[in-house]
Design an enzyme around this catalytic site. Structure first.
Site, PDB file in Angstrom:
ATOM      1  N   ASP A 679       0.832  -1.191   0.000  1.00  7.63           N
ATOM      2  CA  ASP A 679       0.000   0.000   0.000  1.00  7.63           C
ATOM      3  C   ASP A 679       0.883   1.264   0.000  1.00  7.63           C
ATOM      4  O   ASP A 679       0.633   2.214  -0.761  1.00  7.63           O
ATOM      5  CB  ASP A 679      -0.900  -0.032   1.244  1.00  7.63           C
ATOM      6  CG  ASP A 679      -1.984   0.999   1.161  1.00  7.63           C
ATOM      7  OD1 ASP A 679      -2.677   1.015   0.126  1.00  7.63           O
ATOM      8  OD2 ASP A 679      -2.127   1.802   2.107  1.00  7.63           O
ATOM      9  N   LYS A 683       1.663   4.296  -2.898  1.00 12.36           N
ATOM     10  CA  LYS A 683       1.568   5.743  -2.641  1.00 12.36           C
ATOM     11  C   LYS A 683       2.844   6.477  -3.090  1.00 12.36           C
ATOM     12  O   LYS A 683       2.772   7.531  -3.728  1.00 12.36           O
ATOM     13  CB  LYS A 683       1.299   6.004  -1.161  1.00 12.36           C
ATOM     14  CG  LYS A 683      -0.127   5.607  -0.760  1.00 12.36           C
ATOM     15  CD  LYS A 683      -0.359   5.821   0.718  1.00 12.36           C
ATOM     16  CE  LYS A 683      -1.756   5.361   1.106  1.00 12.36           C
ATOM     17  NZ  LYS A 683      -1.941   5.295   2.552  1.00 12.36           N
TER      18      LYS A 683
END
Ligand code: ADP
Ligand code: ASP
Ligand code: MG
Length: 816
Positions: A679, A683
């Site tokens: 995750d 980003k």
């Protein structure tokens, strides 16, 4: 003397007629002439019957009963029972006459101008007679005149045109300027030199009234209709349109010529010379001021553009050819051949190179024009000096009108830029030398959007409408709806934004309202909605509405939905999303989305995919746009991992901390997505791409802190079991940090063209050391911020802040 004209919409039924009677009564002490149209819609029915009869389609007979019932309604309402027979037999005799004529038409299978005029004139013939009898019964002294013996036409240049001299003589002979009774006459009807019926064209009762007003030198012509004047745009398409208080003759003429149906185009001309004012009033709203048309337009009116009108069903004819320059008198031949065949040209544009000429015409005229041009230029076309004629259908002409436009710069700039921003393509442009009118031709499918956009630009500059189509109304989506509802008033008052939520959807249901959903009960209404969720229908709905400033808001984490952004952007629908998938997918997809967004002028904003509501992407974009360059980005981007490592104390079991984080909603439903670092990698990938690096996800170095059996765990259960099993591994990580009096932080970094994510030991002097709870922090080291970084820090997760970030993106679109 006053001339009052009541249109079909005013006399359509007994409701309108009772208003008409009271308006006449209010005026009956003046010397008045009343001109009436056919009952609204009757001329259309007669025209339909005629074309059916010509084609030998006997279903025209079914329409007799409609004509009969429409006229019986006011007869029964206003005429006492004992007097009705006389009027009803008049009605029936006229209907029989129409029947006889249509049988003849159907037999000869041919339409002539004379027959057409005769049949269409029955509308006014019936209305004037019936209204006459109704007025008699209302104790009004009234005199019915015969229109065909007053308004005369003559045949010149292949056209029936009004014979002003003869008509004026007849008027003055038959209508007294000083009578003490109401004169009543049918509009629309005239006759030629041989006393055969002619009409003044569809909508022509306005013209009858203006001719009579001019011949009688009336003080004023009042046109009574179903709207409160000439509006800034057609009110049935532009809901924000307003009546224009005052117009000059030329402005009114221009607006009506270019489609404002409320006034028949030739109406104004006869009044100019004698300076007879016209007022357009609403039969259904007597008190409304209406529009006054006179010599002096309203000098005080600050609007330079006074109105917008449009003509539907326009076709463009394009003539091109390298040999055009050499063809003697080309333009003269073209226009002469068209005008001698009664073809009306709406607009002309010609390139200065003279290689091409483009004309706008109505659809029916274009069909005829094509043949005429082929005949006229047959030789040139065969010699390939001219290319074959191209006709493009389904266009609309829009005219922006105002006397004072010539004194002001930038009107066309405003017009074109507002259309451009809404991705509306302009096919042709013309501006008359008088500069009272700028005309454009666009595709018919954009008509509503274009008119509303132009209207907004020139008349409601202060209010910008943002139309939202929201998918995903769970935690984040419902907070967003709540915030929108609470802020609505503030946004209108302070930013002049009107936010309309047109559609919402979750994975089960959809709810639509073309005019904006009521947000008070959206949850209940969505559950009870008959519409099952369907992405295609949702998209088609947005597309078909074709609203300007349409924004698709994605509050889901759904891959399928993310894969459809291109489709939205290509249709000039903006996309605001908190769903990372599209931006973190293959580089080619990210580039495609960015390119399409630019190409179609459709914003694509995703501030919330990094750091939730924190201004991360916007800050980065502003730094780059203002000429700064990024040296390094260092960040804690995972609220979940920050929460986990902030809570992980010596003696704890790492397993319990992860489980607690999951239970309290700090992790993804599958905690491995957080723990594996994927995750965070997504980003930093997005921040790297926004910084100009063409990275794929694989370019992000990800040194996992998980032991290999955690990484290989297939299920959530497996994952938890292997975390438990590796208890010592995690405790050792913590111990190593403690040894250096440091803390464990999961860090993303971009430096020297390389990006990485991983667990790091952070000492007390570092900006990250004290980062609390599930907060995020981003350090931007740039050319300008080289010693001390620019720091963005705060809550990096949570429905409230994420919804706020999405709302911010929506407002950013409004401010564009
Ligand atoms: P009438 O039957 O009174 O002659 P019309 O139907 O001919 O009335 O004209 C009135 C209609 O014109 C309105 O109901 C409206 O729909 C249409 N219209 C088109 N453009 C405009 C405009 N700019 N302002 C007002 N009405 C307009
Ligand atoms: N009745 C005619 C028409 O519908 C004329 C008019 O209403 O002005 O065109
Ligand atoms: Mg009309």
């Amino acid at each position: 003397m006053k001339v009052l004209k009541f249109g079909g919409s005013s006399v359509a039924n007994s409701i309108g007629l009772s208003n008409v009677i009271s308006i006449i009564k209010k005026n009956k002490d003046h010397n008045i002439l009343v001109v009436v149209s056919a009952l609204g819609g009757i001329t259309d029915i007669l025209s339909k019957m005629l074309s059916k009869a010509i084609n030998r389609d006997n279903t025209y007979k079914e329409l007799f009963s409609v004509i009969e019932e429409r006229h019986l309604e006011p007869i029964k309402k206003f005429i006492p029972l004992e007097k009705q027979n006389e009027v009803i037999s008049f009605l029936k005799s006229k209907i029989n006459e129409i029947g006889d004529l249509l049988v003849a038409v159907s037999m000869i299978n041919e339409d002539t101008k004379g027959v057409q005029a005769k049949i269409l004139s029955y509308g006014e013939l019936l209305s004037s007679e019936i209204i006459y009898r109704i007025l008699l019964k209302s104790t009004i002294k009234v005199n019915l005149l015969d229109a065909k013996s007053i308004i005369k036409t003559k045949f010149i240049n292949n056209k029936d045109i009004v014979d002003f001299e003869a008509s004026s003589i007849n008027t003055l002979k038959q209508i007294s300027n000083k009578s003490n009774y109401v004169n009543l006459i049918a509009g629309f009807i005239a006759s030629n030199e041989d006393n055969q019926i002619r009409t003044l064209g569809r909508g022509g009762s306005d013209y009858s009234a203006s001719l009579l007003a001019s011949f009688l030198n009336a003080d004023i012509l009042e046109i009574w209709t179903d709207v409160s004047g000439m509006y800034t745009a057609n009110p049935s398409i532009v809901s924000q349109a307003k009546p224009i208080p005052k117009l000059s003759y030329h402005e009114a003429m221009e607006l009506s010529h270019f489609g404002a149906k409320v006034l028949y185009p030739p109406t104004i001309q006869p009044l100019i010379e004698k300076q007879i004012p016209v007022i357009i009033k609403n039969t259904f709203d007597y008190k409304a001021k209406g529009t006054l048309i006179s010599t002096n337009s309203n000098k005080k009116d600050k609007n330079v553009v006074r109105g917008i009108s449009h003509i539907k069903n326009v076709s463009l004819i394009n003539l091109e050819g390298t040999g055009m320059i050499g063809i003697p008198g080309f333009s003269q031949r073209l226009f002469h051949s068209l005008s001698s065949n009664n073809i009306n040209i709406i607009m002309i544009t010609q390139a200065s190179s003279e290689h091409s000429i483009c004309i706008g015409l109505t659809k029916t005229d274009a069909k005829k024009a094509k043949k005429i041009i082929y005949n006229e230029f047959a030789l040139e076309i065969s010699l390939k000096k001219l290319n074959p004629v191209i006709v493009e259908k389904n266009m609309v002409n829009i005219a922006v009108v105002g006397d004072k436009m010539k004194e002001h710069q930038g009107i066309s700039g405003k017009l074109f830029s507002s259309l451009g921003a809404n991705n509306i393509n302009i096919r042709a442009i013309a501006q008359g030398a008088s500069e009272r009118n700028i005309s454009i031709i666009i595709d018919k499918k954009n008509i509503k959007k274009a008119l509303n956009t132009i209207h907004e630009r020139f008349f409601e500059e202060q209010i910008i409408e943002l139309n939202l189509f929201i998918t995903g109304v769970g935690n984040v989506g419902s907070k967003l709806l709540e915030q929108i509802q609470l802020q609505k008033k503030f946004l209108i008052e302070n930013l002049k934004f009107k936010i309309r939520v047109i559609a919402i959807s979750n994975s089960k249901k959809m709810l639509f309202d073309n005019n904006s959903l009521k947000l008070e009960n959206w949850k209940k209404n969505l559950i009870n909605s008959p519409l099952n969720a369907n992405r295609k229908i949702f998209f088609d709905y947005i597309k078909s509405l074709n609203y300007r400033n349409s924004i698709f808001v994605d509050n889901t984490a759904d891959k399928e939905i993310a894969s459809e952004y291109c489709k939205y952007l290509e249709n000039n629908i903006g996309v605001v999303t908190c769903n990372k998938i599209a931006c973190a997918d293959k580089l080619s997809n990210y580039i495609k989305l960015k390119t399409i967004s630019r190409k179609y002028g459709a914003p694509f904003l995703f501030e919330t995919i990094v750091g939730a509501g924190l201004p991360v992407i916007n800050t980065l974009n502003n730094l780059i746009a203002s000429g700064d360059s990024i040296m390094k980005i260092q960040a804690i981007l995972s609220g979940s991992l920050n929460y986990i490592f902030n809570n992980f104390k010596e003696g704890d079991n790492f397993h319990d901390i992860v489980m607690k984080a999951e239970k309290e909603g700090y992790t993804e439903p599958d905690p491995k997505i957080d723990l594996s670092g994927i995750d965070v990698a997504r980003k930093i990938l997005i921040l790297a791409r926004e910084s100009g690096y063409n990275f794929e996800l694989e370019s992000i170095k990800n040194k996992s802190f998980l032991p290999s059996d955690c990484i290989n765990a297939k299920t959530k259960n497996d994952l938890y079991n292997s975390i438990k099993k590796n208890k010592n591994h995690f405790n050792k990580l913590l111990k190593n940090a403690k040894k250096e009096n440091a803390r464990l932080k999961y860090i993303a970094q971009l430096e020297n063209g390389k990006a990485s994510v991983g667990l790091q030991i952070i000492k007390p002097d570092h900006h990250f050391y004290d980062l609390e709870g599930s907060d995020n922090i981003i350090l931007f080291y740039t050319n300008r911020y080289n010693k001390q970084p620019l720091i963005v820090k705060g809550a990096g997760a949570g429905a409230e802040v994420t919804a706020g970030g999405i709302f911010g993106d929506i407002i950013r679109i409004g401010k564009r």
